[in-house]
Enzyme design. Structure first.
Site, mmCIF file in Angstrom:
data_model
loop_
_atom_site.group_PDB
_atom_site.id
_atom_site.type_symbol
_atom_site.label_atom_id
_atom_site.label_comp_id
_atom_site.label_asym_id
_atom_site.label_seq_id
_atom_site.Cartn_x
_atom_site.Cartn_y
_atom_site.Cartn_z
ATOM 1 C CG HIS A 131 1.753 -2.697 0.964
ATOM 2 N ND1 HIS A 131 1.079 -3.527 0.096
ATOM 3 C CD2 HIS A 131 2.731 -2.100 0.215
ATOM 4 C CE1 HIS A 131 1.604 -3.434 -1.111
ATOM 5 N NE2 HIS A 131 2.617 -2.582 -1.069
ATOM 6 C CB CYS A 162 5.924 -1.177 -1.393
ATOM 7 S SG CYS A 162 5.765 0.628 -1.455
#
Length: 216
Positions: free
Chosen positions: A169, A185
């Protein structure tokens, strides 16, 4: 904090806040971590324009670039090297588009083989149970926007049809690219994740490796 936010409003026309991190920012050769000094404009996008980062603030090796690639993964695959802090989009003829990324702090980074189960444009964000356990005061939900930790785009990784809660992301903390400081992440500059988003479809295979291996 208020001064930083006012400076960003003046620069970009909207508030901008950082996503959740595991440690204080460590920018490349920059004495101050004032957010406003990292942005030089924006890229048109909907419903929000994408903040454009001053690349002179960053180590040049993390610039998006086409490189020679000797891995055995098929063209169209995504390969994330946690140790090197690079994401590769494999192309034909021994090439790859390489992006600099930020990764999870020690003990938080996942490795394995997954696929892009879905894609999100300016996605909403909610913390995982693990994140809440570490930081109980985290907000439980945040709408899409410039203050959202997932940034402008997100690729949601799945295995066997199930979301594994691991994302590729955007980030509003450009100094975190090349660092090991997220909650797990893989984070990219917003302009880079927009570029990647446009290149890969749902179903793309994603290999995330540490210590040269992505097999668990």
């Amino acid at each position: 904090m208020m001064l930083r936010r006012l400076l960003l409003v003046a620069l970009l026309g909207a508030p901008l806040a950082a996503c959740q991190t595991a440690q204080a920012p460590q920018p490349f050769e920059v004495a101050s971590t004032d957010d406003s000094g990292w942005y030089i404009g924006s890229i048109p996008d909907k419903p929000f324009d994408v903040p454009l980062v001053d690349r002179n603030k960053m180590d040049p090796k993390y610039e998006r670039q086409t490189v020679e690639y000797k891995g055995g993964e098929k063209p169209g695959s995504i390969v994330v090297d946690i140790d090197e802090r690079f994401l590769y989009l494999v192309e034909p003829e021994g090439k790859a588009v390489r992006y600099g990324v930020g990764v999870g702090k020690q003990g938080f980074s996942w490795k394995g083989i997954a696929s892009v189960g879905r894609k999100g444009v300016w996605p909403a964000w909610s913390p995982t149970k693990t994140m809440v356990g570490i930081k109980p005061d985290l907000p439980r939900y945040r709408e899409a926007g410039l203050d959202n930790p997932l940034g402008a785009r997100a690729l949601y990784l799945h295995q066997n049809g199930a979301d594994i809660l691991f994302r590729i992301h955007g980030t509003n903390e450009p100094w975190s690219i090349g660092e090991q400081m997220s909650s797990g992440c893989v984070r990219m500059l917003n302009e880079d994740v927009v570029d990647l988003y446009e290149r890969v479809p749902v179903g793309t295979t994603v290999y995330v490796k540490r210590n040269g291996r992505y097999r668990v």
